[in-house]
Design a protein around this motif. Structure first.
Motif, short mmCIF file in Angstrom:
data_model
loop_
_atom_site.label_atom_id
_atom_site.label_comp_id
_atom_site.label_asym_id
_atom_site.label_seq_id
_atom_site.Cartn_x
_atom_site.Cartn_y
_atom_site.Cartn_z
N GLN A 20 0.85 -1.19 0.00
CA GLN A 20 0.00 0.00 0.00
C GLN A 20 0.88 1.23 0.00
O GLN A 20 1.96 1.24 0.61
CB GLN A 20 -0.90 0.05 1.24
N GLY A 21 0.42 2.29 -0.66
CA GLY A 21 1.19 3.53 -0.65
C GLY A 21 0.84 4.39 -1.84
O GLY A 21 -0.09 4.10 -2.61
N THR A 22 1.58 5.48 -2.03
CA THR A 22 1.41 6.32 -3.20
C THR A 22 2.02 5.62 -4.42
O THR A 22 2.84 4.69 -4.26
CB THR A 22 2.10 7.68 -3.01
N PRO A 23 1.66 6.03 -5.64
CA PRO A 23 2.31 5.43 -6.81
C PRO A 23 3.83 5.51 -6.75
O PRO A 23 4.53 4.55 -7.12
CB PRO A 23 1.74 6.25 -7.97
N ARG A 24 4.37 6.63 -6.30
CA ARG A 24 5.84 6.75 -6.22
C ARG A 24 6.43 5.73 -5.24
O ARG A 24 7.45 5.11 -5.53
CB ARG A 24 6.22 8.16 -5.77
N GLU A 25 5.79 5.57 -4.11
CA GLU A 25 6.29 4.62 -3.12
C GLU A 25 6.22 3.19 -3.64
O GLU A 25 7.15 2.40 -3.44
CB GLU A 25 5.48 4.75 -1.83
N ILE A 26 5.13 2.87 -4.33
CA ILE A 26 4.94 1.51 -4.83
C ILE A 26 5.89 1.21 -5.98
O ILE A 26 6.57 0.17 -6.00
CB ILE A 26 3.48 1.30 -5.28
N TYR A 27 5.97 2.12 -6.94
CA TYR A 27 6.78 1.86 -8.13
C TYR A 27 8.28 1.90 -7.86
O TYR A 27 9.08 1.42 -8.66
CB TYR A 27 6.42 2.84 -9.24
N ALA A 28 8.66 2.51 -6.73
CA ALA A 28 10.08 2.54 -6.37
C ALA A 28 10.56 1.21 -5.80
O ALA A 28 11.73 1.07 -5.45
CB ALA A 28 10.34 3.66 -5.36
#
Length: 244
Positions: A184-192
């Motif tokens: 779970q997280g923001t797109p930036r957090e997930i895609y990183a």
């Protein structure tokens, strides 16, 4: 999540289309246990749009389809007319009010499937694959319409395989695998976190993968859009020129 990861099953429990087999189970939406609620009350709070519009659409004309929900809520034609007109306008269906629903092109069917639940004014709108069958222009129109709903106070939840759509439009991501929430997280957090994403058989958008491949050259691991990558390239080129 990939096919079979549990996305649609979870969504259908959230709107009461499926009921938990465990009699003691609790499914809370906005603080209320919807397992104990009637469908009539649930759909005012949270509503669901099917991935395949043909599973949902049944009325003869576009107007009749959008007007059906208000009629079932005992609104008079006079009361429902402005609400129906607003829904039709929001999803670019103006001029198609008298069109036969089954002969609509796929993009208009998708718009109609969402428009017909708007008159109920659910606080949460859960949409299964809203961009399926749409070209890039159609997707842009769809997401712009959903953004208008978000700005007007609705919470929009989408189920999608389109990682580019997630990157450009979503502010929170939930990743599912084998019936469980794994990230779970923001797109930036997930895609990183590409390695962890791969455990759910998911890859970040191609532009994000490019940034990750260029990590040795100082590019971040969480680039989300082509425009963002272009800005980074220009910044790096200018910096190189200033050094020289």
């Amino acid at each position: 999540g990939q096919n079979g990861s549990g996305k649609t099953t979870l969504a259908r429990h959230l709107v009461g289309l499926l009921k938990p087999s465990n009699r003691d189970a609790v499914v809370k939406v906005m603080g209320k246990n919807i397992v104990k609620m009637k469908t009539r009350d649930i759909i005012k709070m949270i509503n669901y749009v099917f991935q395949n519009p043909d599973d949902q659409i049944f009325a003869d004309t576009v107007w009749d389809e959008v007007a059906f929900a208000p009629m079932m809520m005992d609104m008079t034609p006079e009361e429902s007319k402005p609400i129906v007109e607003e829904a039709i306008k929001t999803f670019n269906l103006a001029g198609h009010e008298k069109d036969y629903t089954m002969s609509l092109p796929e993009d208009l069917k998708t718009y109609l499937a969402i428009a017909c639940v708007l008159p109920l004014k659910p606080e949460v709108l859960l949409i299964d694959e809203p961009t399926t069958g749409l070209d890039s222009h159609g997707e842009k129109l769809m997401m712009a319409s959903l953004e208008k709903l978000r700005e007007s106070g609705h919470t929009i939840v989408i189920i999608t395989h389109n990682m580019k759509t997630v990157a450009e439009h979503c502010d929170r991501v939930i990743v599912m695998s084998r019936g469980k929430i794994v990230m779970q997280g923001t797109p930036r957090e997930i895609y990183a976190q590409p390695e962890k994403l791969l455990e759910a058989d998911i890859k970040p958008p191609q532009i994000t993968q490019l940034g990750q491949a260029l990590g040795d050259f100082g590019f971040p691991k969480n680039v989300l859009t082509v425009d963002e990558m272009a800005d980074l390239l220009l910044h790096n080129l200018r910096r190189e020129r200033s050094v020289k």
